[in-house]
Enzyme design. Sequence first.
Site, short mmCIF file in Angstrom:
data_model
loop_
_atom_site.label_atom_id
_atom_site.label_comp_id
_atom_site.label_asym_id
_atom_site.label_seq_id
_atom_site.Cartn_x
_atom_site.Cartn_y
_atom_site.Cartn_z
N ASN A 92 1.31 -1.43 0.32
CA ASN A 92 -0.18 0.39 0.11
C ASN A 92 0.60 0.96 -0.25
O ASN A 92 1.16 1.69 1.09
CB ASN A 92 -1.26 0.04 1.11
CG ASN A 92 -1.74 -0.86 1.21
OD1 ASN A 92 -2.94 -1.31 0.03
ND2 ASN A 92 -2.00 -2.39 2.44
N GLU A 93 1.05 2.18 -0.99
CA GLU A 93 1.68 2.62 -1.04
C GLU A 93 1.18 4.24 -1.21
O GLU A 93 0.04 4.13 -0.79
CB GLU A 93 2.02 3.41 -2.65
CG GLU A 93 3.09 1.87 -3.59
CD GLU A 93 4.20 1.26 -2.83
OE1 GLU A 93 4.92 1.83 -2.42
OE2 GLU A 93 5.45 0.92 -3.52
#
Length: 337
Positions: A164-165
Amino acid sequence: MLKKVSPVDLTDSFEKVPVKIYPDLTTGSIAVAREIADLIREKQKRKLTCVLGLATGSTPKTLYAELVRIHKEEKLSFKNVVTFNLDEYYPIDNDALQSYNRFMRSHLFDHIDINPKNINIPNGEIKKEDIKSHCIQYEKRIADAGGIDLQILGIGNNGHIGFNEPGSSVHSKTRLITLDNSTRIANAYEFANISQVPRLAITMGIGTIMKSKKIILMAWGPGKAPVIKKSIEEDHTEQVPASLLQIHDDVKFVVDEAAAAELTRYKSPWLTGDCEWTPKMMKKAVVNMALKLKKPVLSLTNSDYNEYGLSDLLVEKGDAYQINLQVYYMLRDSITG
Ligand code: PGA
């Protein structure tokens, strides 16, 4: 589960989540392995399955080695364990050297007695048109297993958890994402060169992670110190996904001293209101202040001390003039030929 935040929680300390600091990654990993083993045994006693969320990367390698040791030497069985991995590159063959499927087999699953049917890892081999239903199924399997009892996390230098950037929503679910360039660079060492690092990955969402009953994030080494400080001490933001863990009600950061080095309790302990003014500490505080204010040590004034949060030191040691001189002499005496 999300916690109810009371204003008092946030003002008590610079740290907005519980943090446990170990001298090095080995002692930290052993402690987390012990916690996992205890949870598995406790569930066994009650004839329940234990649902673990697992991570890959360099961070959990020693943890898995310790779990394998506990299995072999202390006869810990994993028969009641169901696992869900956080993420997998896309596309990738499950047997490719860099595949997280393969990573999990070689570091953990091939060495323990887990039932292969209980292992869940996003599949990097499926067709693109099947990804959406695969992700929905993944969420459903987690829910059907009763939710994740304990989720293990690493952290990327950009604050990502799973893949999850920065910018991922706190409500995000398992999905296909585009990897940040910084992540591709950080992970390039696993591949022949950066152009071979996949551009996509399937990852559990932040919302998925947040539903875990308990979360432990681990981080080792000085490279992680800046992002650990941001995640623990600064306001939570989707720009630093790990900082969103502050709103979970049962989370713990387990870090080594190197990864903790930027935390206020180490970097500027005088600001925590709990500091013993040894000469070394005094020198550190005064030099930091002089550098920050871009002033020579001998020019620091009483109001500089007050405004920089060093009023305690003023009270304890007299006025700025006295302290400046004392620190100046310490600096002078440390100069060698
Ligand atoms: P690392 O990666 O364990 O290899 O440092 C962690 C992450 O990117 O989540």
